[in-house]
Enzyme design. Sequence first.
Site, PDB file in Angstrom:
ATOM      1  N   ASN A   1      23.380  38.795  92.298  1.00  0.00           N
ATOM      2  CA  ASN A   1      23.662  39.489  90.716  1.00  0.00           C
ATOM      3  C   ASN A   1      24.424  38.811  89.801  1.00  0.00           C
ATOM      4  O   ASN A   1      25.246  38.567  89.485  1.00  0.00           O
ATOM      5  CB  ASN A   1      23.857  40.367  90.902  1.00  0.00           C
TER       6      ASN A   1
ATOM      7  N   ARG B   1      18.929  39.160  90.205  1.00  0.00           N
ATOM      8  CA  ARG B   1      18.402  39.673  88.494  1.00  0.00           C
ATOM      9  C   ARG B   1      18.567  39.551  88.466  1.00  0.00           C
ATOM     10  O   ARG B   1      19.035  38.166  87.778  1.00  0.00           O
ATOM     11  CB  ARG B   1      19.669  41.133  88.966  1.00  0.00           C
TER      12      ARG B   1
ATOM     13  N   HIS C   1      19.965  46.604  80.583  1.00  0.00           N
ATOM     14  CA  HIS C   1      20.527  48.152  81.214  1.00  0.00           C
ATOM     15  C   HIS C   1      18.618  48.206  81.390  1.00  0.00           C
ATOM     16  O   HIS C   1      19.161  49.086  82.309  1.00  0.00           O
ATOM     17  CB  HIS C   1      21.310  48.833  81.032  1.00  0.00           C
TER      18      HIS C   1
ATOM     19  N   ARG D   1      31.959  44.466  72.125  1.00  0.00           N
ATOM     20  CA  ARG D   1      31.094  44.401  71.049  1.00  0.00           C
ATOM     21  C   ARG D   1      30.625  45.483  70.289  1.00  0.00           C
ATOM     22  O   ARG D   1      31.138  46.827  71.022  1.00  0.00           O
ATOM     23  CB  ARG D   1      29.982  44.075  72.129  1.00  0.00           C
TER      24      ARG D   1
ATOM     25  N   GLU E   1      21.976  48.844  91.103  1.00  0.00           N
ATOM     26  CA  GLU E   1      20.593  48.004  90.526  1.00  0.00           C
ATOM     27  C   GLU E   1      20.676  47.963  92.242  1.00  0.00           C
ATOM     28  O   GLU E   1      19.778  46.901  92.230  1.00  0.00           O
ATOM     29  CB  GLU E   1      21.350  47.164  89.778  1.00  0.00           C
TER      30      GLU E   1
END
Length: 403
Positions: free
Chosen positions: A10, A91, A182, A243, A387
Site C-alpha cells: 500500500n 492497493r 476510501h 484538508r 484494508e
Amino acid sequence: MSKKLILVLNCGSSSLKFSILDPISKKIYIFGIVECLFLKKTKLKLNIFSKLYIKFLDDYTNHNDALDFVLNFLKEKYLKYFKRIHGIGHRVVHGGINITQSVVINDKIILEIEKSSVFAPLHNPANLIGIKLSYKFFPNLRKKNVAVFDTSFYSSLPKIAYLYAIPYKFYKKYKIKRYGAHGISHNYVMKQSSYILKKKKSSLNIISCHLGNGSSVTAIKNGKSIDTSMGLTPLEGLVMGTRSGDLDPAIIFFMHKKIGISLDKIEEILTKKSGFLGISEKSSDCRFLEKNFNKNKKEKLAIEIFCYRLAKYISSYSILMDNRLDAIIFTGGIGENSQLIRKIVISKLSLLGFYLDNNLNNTIKTTNNYFINKKNSRSILVIPTNEELFIALETYKLIKLIK
Ligand code: ADP
C-alpha cells in the site's frame, strides 16, 4: 496453516505500508510501515510476530528506495516467509473511469493506472512503483499481481450522484465527476456489518463513516454505494486533518484575485493547511484537539465543526435509503477511537432514531462488542477497518483462477 501467503503493498503519498498474511487463516505474519518519505528521518517500523522494530532509513528516502530496502530486508532476514509468497496485492487509489473491479495486473492495466494518475497524482505513481518492484523481486509471480482499487466500490454510484452541475462537456471530454475514495475501507466494513447484523449484503442499507486523517462518508443501499462525500479528488466532503472539505468554490477566486495568492499556494492551503490544523491553528491530530477540547476554544471549535458537518452528511444520506436505515458505522483512526466525536455526532441524530449508549461508547475498545447504541435505537457500530485483509482476499480470489 496455508503454505501460500499474500504480500500486500500500500504505497501512500508519504508512507508505504506492507504486510505478509495468510488469506485462509487471516493471520498476519509481518506488517510494517515506512513513514516520512521525502522528509528528514524517514522511519521504518516493522512488526514481526508482535515484536516491534524501528529503523531509520536515509533522510528523504523515496518510495522506490524504501520499498527496495524493505523487500531486500525481508528476503534476507525472513526468507522462509518470503519464499511462501504466492501472490501480491496492490492497493491502487484510482482506477479511472474504465476499471470497476479488482483485476490481475497486465500491461493494459498498468497503462490505465498511469492514465488515471491525473486524478491521483500523489498516489497512482507510487502504486506503480510498488508494481514495478514486485516484478523485480518476484519475477516468477509476474502474472500474480492484483490491483485492488479504491474507486471501484463507487462504480455503482448513479449519475445523479456522480455528476457535477458544470457544463456537461467537462464530464464527457475530461471525465470530471465524483470518483470517491476510501472505497476499500467502506467495502470492508460493509461486509463485516452484514455478518454482524446477520443481514444479506444485498439488502443492507447503511451509512459508513471512515474518519481518519482523511475522512469520508458513504451511503450504501442494498450493499452498493449510492453516494459518497469525496469527489473528483479526496479534497471534497468532510473536514479533515489538513484538508478543508466542502467550500464555496468562489473562495478560491477570492483568494487568488483579491488577496493575490497563487493557485499553487491555494492548493497547498486547502490540502495541507486547512481542516483541523487550519481551524485550531495548532494541530491536525484529533488526539491533540480532544485533549484540549475543554481548555481551548479553537480546538473545541475544530471538533465541533467536524461533527456538525458529519451529522449533516449522515442526515442527508438517510433520505436516500427508502425508509430503512440499518446502521451507522464508524471506522478509521478517529471513528474507531474517538468516544467524544461519536458522542457529539450521535447527539445530533435523535430525529433519525439514533441514541448512543454512553457506557458502550466508552468501553467498546475493551470488549468484543461492535454496538454502541441504546436498545431503543437504530444500530450504531464501531468496526475496525482492515484494508490489507480485504486486498489479500481479493488477490487470493483472483489468482486462484489462474492456471
Ligand atoms: P489515515 O487516514 O492516515 O489512515 P488514521 O485512520 O490512522 O489515518 O487516523 C488518524 C487520526 O486518528 C488522527 O487524527 C488521530 O489523532 C486519530 N486517532 C487515533 N487514535 C485516537 C484516539 N485514541 N482518540 C482520538 N483520535 C484518535
